[in-house]
Write an enzyme that holds these catalytic residues in place. Sequence first.
Site, PDB file in Angstrom:
ATOM      1  N   LYS A 133       0.689  -1.061  -0.226  1.00 53.51           N
ATOM      2  CA  LYS A 133      -0.078  -0.056  -0.039  1.00 53.51           C
ATOM      3  C   LYS A 133       0.959   1.163  -0.065  1.00 53.51           C
ATOM      4  O   LYS A 133       2.212   1.102   0.263  1.00 53.51           O
ATOM      5  CB  LYS A 133      -1.090  -0.060   1.080  1.00 53.51           C
ATOM      6  CG  LYS A 133      -2.053  -1.093   1.266  1.00 53.51           C
ATOM      7  CD  LYS A 133      -3.038  -1.078   2.271  1.00 53.51           C
ATOM      8  CE  LYS A 133      -4.151  -2.037   2.163  1.00 53.51           C
ATOM      9  NZ  LYS A 133      -5.245  -2.071   3.096  1.00 53.51           N
TER      10      LYS A 133
ATOM     11  N   TYR B 264     -11.942  -2.259  -4.249  1.00 55.89           N
ATOM     12  CA  TYR B 264     -12.608  -2.330  -3.012  1.00 55.89           C
ATOM     13  C   TYR B 264     -14.236  -2.440  -3.139  1.00 55.89           C
ATOM     14  O   TYR B 264     -14.618  -2.176  -1.982  1.00 55.89           O
ATOM     15  CB  TYR B 264     -12.040  -1.340  -1.904  1.00 55.89           C
ATOM     16  CG  TYR B 264     -10.497  -1.822  -1.439  1.00 55.89           C
ATOM     17  CD1 TYR B 264     -10.537  -2.954  -0.597  1.00 55.89           C
ATOM     18  CD2 TYR B 264      -9.598  -1.029  -1.860  1.00 55.89           C
ATOM     19  CE1 TYR B 264      -9.158  -3.355  -0.335  1.00 55.89           C
ATOM     20  CE2 TYR B 264      -8.282  -1.331  -1.185  1.00 55.89           C
ATOM     21  CZ  TYR B 264      -7.949  -2.506  -0.324  1.00 55.89           C
ATOM     22  OH  TYR B 264      -6.852  -2.812   0.259  1.00 55.89           O
TER      23      TYR B 264
ATOM     24  N   PHE C 131     -15.856   2.849   6.447  1.00 57.61           N
ATOM     25  CA  PHE C 131     -14.277   3.289   6.051  1.00 57.61           C
ATOM     26  C   PHE C 131     -14.190   3.508   4.655  1.00 57.61           C
ATOM     27  O   PHE C 131     -12.993   3.989   4.175  1.00 57.61           O
ATOM     28  CB  PHE C 131     -13.254   2.571   6.800  1.00 57.61           C
ATOM     29  CG  PHE C 131     -13.452   0.949   6.403  1.00 57.61           C
ATOM     30  CD1 PHE C 131     -12.979   0.464   5.318  1.00 57.61           C
ATOM     31  CD2 PHE C 131     -14.222   0.235   7.400  1.00 57.61           C
ATOM     32  CE1 PHE C 131     -13.088  -0.782   4.902  1.00 57.61           C
ATOM     33  CE2 PHE C 131     -14.343  -1.098   6.984  1.00 57.61           C
ATOM     34  CZ  PHE C 131     -13.913  -1.970   5.814  1.00 57.61           C
TER      35      PHE C 131
ATOM     36  N   ASN D 159      -2.078   0.265   6.654  1.00 55.72           N
ATOM     37  CA  ASN D 159      -1.719  -0.911   7.172  1.00 55.72           C
ATOM     38  C   ASN D 159      -0.780  -1.823   6.164  1.00 55.72           C
ATOM     39  O   ASN D 159      -0.766  -3.026   6.216  1.00 55.72           O
ATOM     40  CB  ASN D 159      -2.966  -1.793   7.692  1.00 55.72           C
ATOM     41  CG  ASN D 159      -3.931  -2.187   6.525  1.00 55.72           C
ATOM     42  OD1 ASN D 159      -3.790  -1.877   5.533  1.00 55.72           O
ATOM     43  ND2 ASN D 159      -4.740  -2.898   7.013  1.00 55.72           N
TER      44      ASN D 159
ATOM     45  N   HIS E 135      -2.025  -5.478   1.493  1.00 50.29           N
ATOM     46  CA  HIS E 135      -3.519  -6.311   1.012  1.00 50.29           C
ATOM     47  C   HIS E 135      -3.150  -7.648   0.704  1.00 50.29           C
ATOM     48  O   HIS E 135      -2.070  -7.815   0.095  1.00 50.29           O
ATOM     49  CB  HIS E 135      -4.047  -5.605  -0.273  1.00 50.29           C
ATOM     50  CG  HIS E 135      -5.236  -6.533  -0.545  1.00 50.29           C
ATOM     51  ND1 HIS E 135      -6.608  -6.221  -0.149  1.00 50.29           N
ATOM     52  CD2 HIS E 135      -5.313  -7.410  -1.529  1.00 50.29           C
ATOM     53  CE1 HIS E 135      -7.216  -7.183  -0.612  1.00 50.29           C
ATOM     54  NE2 HIS E 135      -6.495  -7.753  -1.665  1.00 50.29           N
TER      55      HIS E 135
ATOM     56  N   GLU F 122      -9.156 -11.025  -7.984  1.00 51.10           N
ATOM     57  CA  GLU F 122      -8.257  -9.721  -7.847  1.00 51.10           C
ATOM     58  C   GLU F 122      -7.054  -9.808  -8.694  1.00 51.10           C
ATOM     59  O   GLU F 122      -6.477  -8.632  -9.025  1.00 51.10           O
ATOM     60  CB  GLU F 122      -7.684  -9.758  -6.477  1.00 51.10           C
ATOM     61  CG  GLU F 122      -8.813  -9.316  -5.487  1.00 51.10           C
ATOM     62  CD  GLU F 122      -8.646  -9.482  -3.956  1.00 51.10           C
ATOM     63  OE1 GLU F 122      -9.551  -9.104  -3.178  1.00 51.10           O
ATOM     64  OE2 GLU F 122      -7.543  -9.633  -3.563  1.00 51.10           O
TER      65      GLU F 122
HETATM   66  O1  CDP Z   1      -7.183  -5.864   4.443  1.00 50.25           O
HETATM   67  P1  CDP Z   1      -7.980  -6.951   5.489  1.00 50.25           P
HETATM   68  O2  CDP Z   1      -8.396  -8.164   4.535  1.00 50.25           O
HETATM   69  O3  CDP Z   1      -7.170  -7.496   6.479  1.00 50.25           O
HETATM   70  O4  CDP Z   1      -9.263  -6.106   6.118  1.00 50.25           O
HETATM   71  P2  CDP Z   1     -10.582  -5.847   5.468  1.00 50.25           P
HETATM   72  O5  CDP Z   1     -11.612  -5.842   6.435  1.00 50.25           O
HETATM   73  O6  CDP Z   1     -10.919  -6.636   4.184  1.00 50.25           O
HETATM   74  O7  CDP Z   1     -10.596  -4.255   4.947  1.00 50.25           O
HETATM   75  C1  CDP Z   1      -9.797  -3.780   3.976  1.00 50.25           C
HETATM   76  C2  CDP Z   1      -8.903  -2.594   4.415  1.00 50.25           C
HETATM   77  O8  CDP Z   1      -9.912  -1.699   4.625  1.00 50.25           O
HETATM   78  C3  CDP Z   1      -8.139  -2.754   5.333  1.00 50.25           C
HETATM   79  O9  CDP Z   1      -7.031  -3.442   4.985  1.00 50.25           O
HETATM   80  C4  CDP Z   1      -7.957  -1.363   5.895  1.00 50.25           C
HETATM   81  O10 CDP Z   1      -6.794  -0.742   5.056  1.00 50.25           O
HETATM   82  C5  CDP Z   1      -9.111  -0.570   5.487  1.00 50.25           C
HETATM   83  N1  CDP Z   1      -9.932  -0.766   7.001  1.00 50.25           N
HETATM   84  C6  CDP Z   1     -10.084   0.591   7.315  1.00 50.25           C
HETATM   85  O11 CDP Z   1      -9.345   1.351   7.147  1.00 50.25           O
HETATM   86  N2  CDP Z   1     -10.849   0.689   8.674  1.00 50.25           N
HETATM   87  C7  CDP Z   1     -11.492  -0.442   9.384  1.00 50.25           C
HETATM   88  N3  CDP Z   1     -12.277  -0.385  10.470  1.00 50.25           N
HETATM   89  C8  CDP Z   1     -11.344  -1.738   8.556  1.00 50.25           C
HETATM   90  C9  CDP Z   1     -10.626  -1.729   7.349  1.00 50.25           C
HETATM   91 MG    MG Z   2     -10.058  -8.035   2.957  1.00 51.43          MG
END
Ligand code: CDP
Ligand code: MG
Length: 142
Positions: free
Chosen positions: A10, A50, A58, A113, A116, A127
């Site tokens: 990222k 996304y 978010f 974070n 991805h 993807e």
């Molecule tokens: O990336 P991952 O699959 O671990 O998490 P996700 O639940 O699929 O969410 C996608 C991305 O959204 C996360 O990697 C974060 O960058 C963002 N996110 C966020 O900004 N705030 C949250 N409460 C949850 C996710």
């Molecule tokens: Mg995810």
Amino acid sequence: MIERTLSILKPDAVSKNHIGQIIARFEKAQLKVVGLKMQTLTPEDAKAFYRIHQNQPFFESLVSFMSSGPIVALALEGENAVSKTRSLMGATDPKKADPGTIRADFAESIDANAVHGSDSPENAAIEIPFFFRTLDLVLSSP
Ligand code: CDP
Ligand code: MG
């Protein structure tokens, strides 16, 4: 089972010069880089990638962050590549990520974070072609 997954380094990871260290962790874990591309996503690109999160609170900040600077898209291949990549990444919130994971070591917040990773083989199959054409990918491992 040998499978493929999509990872994204990222904008935070790229701007902090962590590209090499993160790819090294994948390679050390026997994941092979079979596609690699650096680019800056437009907000429309990020929204499309996304779209599964479009109703999340978010979503707007995620789209804005993901289009804030260059990213590196990686197609990774190896034994259980999807779950292996997710284990190497650690929890979404770096504060909750296990020590030694990529997010624990390189990420600073739940939005910035570092990485991805596809969450299932089904989503990996969606993807990977988002970023790579067949001709952009290594055809098979030696
Ligand atoms: O990336 P991952 O699959 O671990 O998490 P996700 O639940 O699929 O969410 C996608 C991305 O959204 C996360 O990697 C974060 O960058 C963002 N996110 C966020 O900004 N705030 C949250 N409460 C949850 C996710
Ligand atoms: Mg995810």
